[in-house]
Design a protein around this motif. Sequence first.
Motif, PDB file in Angstrom:
ATOM      1  N   LYS A  10     -26.751  29.023 -11.011  1.00 47.16           N
ATOM      2  CA  LYS A  10     -27.984  28.862 -11.773  1.00 47.16           C
ATOM      3  C   LYS A  10     -28.982  28.017 -10.986  1.00 47.16           C
ATOM      4  O   LYS A  10     -28.620  27.288 -10.050  1.00 47.16           O
ATOM      5  CB  LYS A  10     -27.688  28.179 -13.117  1.00 47.16           C
ATOM      6  CG  LYS A  10     -26.676  28.923 -13.983  1.00 47.16           C
ATOM      7  CD  LYS A  10     -27.208  30.251 -14.457  1.00 47.16           C
ATOM      8  CE  LYS A  10     -26.280  30.922 -15.452  1.00 47.16           C
ATOM      9  NZ  LYS A  10     -25.006  31.376 -14.871  1.00 47.16           N
ATOM     10  N   THR A  11     -30.228  28.106 -11.399  1.00 46.72           N
ATOM     11  CA  THR A  11     -31.280  27.231 -10.884  1.00 46.72           C
ATOM     12  C   THR A  11     -31.691  26.307 -12.017  1.00 46.72           C
ATOM     13  O   THR A  11     -32.181  26.763 -13.054  1.00 46.72           O
ATOM     14  CB  THR A  11     -32.488  28.041 -10.394  1.00 46.72           C
ATOM     15  OG1 THR A  11     -32.080  28.920  -9.335  1.00 46.72           O
ATOM     16  CG2 THR A  11     -33.585  27.113  -9.871  1.00 46.72           C
ATOM     17  N   HIS A  22     -24.622  25.107  -8.042  1.00 52.95           N
ATOM     18  CA  HIS A  22     -25.918  25.511  -8.571  1.00 52.95           C
ATOM     19  C   HIS A  22     -27.052  24.943  -7.717  1.00 52.95           C
ATOM     20  O   HIS A  22     -26.876  23.956  -6.990  1.00 52.95           O
ATOM     21  CB  HIS A  22     -26.070  25.039 -10.021  1.00 52.95           C
ATOM     22  CG  HIS A  22     -24.995  25.568 -10.920  1.00 52.95           C
ATOM     23  ND1 HIS A  22     -24.874  26.910 -11.239  1.00 52.95           N
ATOM     24  CD2 HIS A  22     -23.973  24.939 -11.567  1.00 52.95           C
ATOM     25  CE1 HIS A  22     -23.838  27.083 -12.039  1.00 52.95           C
ATOM     26  NE2 HIS A  22     -23.269  25.913 -12.246  1.00 52.95           N
ATOM     27  N   ASP A  33     -33.319  28.394 -14.855  1.00 54.50           N
ATOM     28  CA  ASP A  33     -32.454  28.957 -15.899  1.00 54.50           C
ATOM     29  C   ASP A  33     -32.243  27.951 -17.026  1.00 54.50           C
ATOM     30  O   ASP A  33     -31.932  28.342 -18.159  1.00 54.50           O
ATOM     31  CB  ASP A  33     -31.098  29.335 -15.303  1.00 54.50           C
ATOM     32  CG  ASP A  33     -31.218  30.428 -14.257  1.00 54.50           C
ATOM     33  OD1 ASP A  33     -31.737  31.507 -14.593  1.00 54.50           O
ATOM     34  OD2 ASP A  33     -30.800  30.199 -13.105  1.00 54.50           O
ATOM     35  N   ARG A  44     -36.292  28.157 -22.482  1.00 53.65           N
ATOM     36  CA  ARG A  44     -35.126  27.969 -21.631  1.00 53.65           C
ATOM     37  C   ARG A  44     -34.186  26.978 -22.327  1.00 53.65           C
ATOM     38  O   ARG A  44     -34.643  26.065 -23.022  1.00 53.65           O
ATOM     39  CB  ARG A  44     -35.509  27.379 -20.272  1.00 53.65           C
ATOM     40  CG  ARG A  44     -36.504  28.167 -19.455  1.00 53.65           C
ATOM     41  CD  ARG A  44     -35.884  29.416 -18.841  1.00 53.65           C
ATOM     42  NE  ARG A  44     -36.737  30.003 -17.824  1.00 53.65           N
ATOM     43  CZ  ARG A  44     -37.794  30.781 -18.074  1.00 53.65           C
ATOM     44  NH1 ARG A  44     -38.121  31.058 -19.326  1.00 53.65           N
ATOM     45  NH2 ARG A  44     -38.517  31.283 -17.079  1.00 53.65           N
ATOM     46  N   ILE A  91     -26.387  28.308 -21.319  1.00 54.04           N
ATOM     47  CA  ILE A  91     -27.334  29.169 -20.605  1.00 54.04           C
ATOM     48  C   ILE A  91     -26.840  30.612 -20.592  1.00 54.04           C
ATOM     49  O   ILE A  91     -27.617  31.557 -20.742  1.00 54.04           O
ATOM     50  CB  ILE A  91     -27.547  28.645 -19.168  1.00 54.04           C
ATOM     51  CG1 ILE A  91     -28.261  27.286 -19.191  1.00 54.04           C
ATOM     52  CG2 ILE A  91     -28.351  29.650 -18.338  1.00 54.04           C
ATOM     53  CD1 ILE A  91     -28.344  26.612 -17.834  1.00 54.04           C
ATOM     54  N   ASP A  92     -25.515  30.774 -20.442  1.00 53.51           N
ATOM     55  CA  ASP A  92     -24.923  32.110 -20.378  1.00 53.51           C
ATOM     56  C   ASP A  92     -24.695  32.729 -21.760  1.00 53.51           C
ATOM     57  O   ASP A  92     -24.144  33.831 -21.860  1.00 53.51           O
ATOM     58  CB  ASP A  92     -23.590  32.051 -19.625  1.00 53.51           C
ATOM     59  CG  ASP A  92     -23.781  31.940 -18.116  1.00 53.51           C
ATOM     60  OD1 ASP A  92     -24.844  32.371 -17.627  1.00 53.51           O
ATOM     61  OD2 ASP A  92     -22.874  31.424 -17.436  1.00 53.51           O
TER      62      ASP A  92
END
Length: 291
Positions: free
Chosen positions: A5-6, A28, A62, A85, A260-261
Amino acid sequence: MVQPKTIGIIGLGSAGMRHAKNLLAMGHTVWGYDPNSSALVLFNELGGKPLAKMWGNERTFDGIVIASPTKSHLGHLKTTTHWKRPVLVEKPIADEVDWDIDLRQVMVGCNLRFHACVKKAKEWIKGGSIGDLICGSFTVFQFNDKYTESCILNWGAHECDLALYFLGPATVTGATGSHDWANILCLHEYGVPSIIHCEYRTPIERRVFSIMGTKGNIDVDLVRRDSYLSRGGDGDQIFKADDSFDENYKDEMQAFIDLIDGKPVPHAATGQDGLNCLELILEAKKMAGIA
């Protein structure tokens, strides 16, 4: 396999830098902003990507981590949640209630929820090991010569969160204290009382909680990482955790990546949990006359 991720981090003090180290170790990409240029230099040496200004790259993130001073949390939350986000904000979620924020993708940095002894206590309670809840007490003693925030808003935010986590919604029935210490009396749902004590003044660190029920008691020492289930006989259990606070922070960050996922994050404090905790703290501060 989890895709890298970012992540953007706002604030690179002790908390922000710890989160950055964990995220980088997990593979990440981490961007970070802090008004302190020396913090940016250190962040760059760790492998992070410094930002010259706070905003402008948000579309590439992300997720966002807010680790700025508590007084800045509310403003940063209002900005970052508009980006749609996921956000991890350090505890406490803010220092004032002024909510026009969508909290559905907000997680609060209550890392003690990932402590193995906290998980075990939750397991015992949900499994009926101590029967119906009767009362609870939550205590933290940690010396402070660094933080300017009152103890109730700093160390005490964790204990207030744990009280709500284990005993349910609460109202403050009494509070006394000062900048350096506080006692809070709460009444939780179904008439379950609790007492929360936080303290800046002692040099000996202590973080414990006890929960009493109709069939037994749970006593937890979070520093020694011991949990005791007392049922007066063969049902007694001793649990010794083999994790560490460093691992708890890593587990917390993994939970944020799971958020996030779109995966479940059962142990994490939600944005609503953070709001409920903040409202309890502010009511206690008001009742005790703590600035």
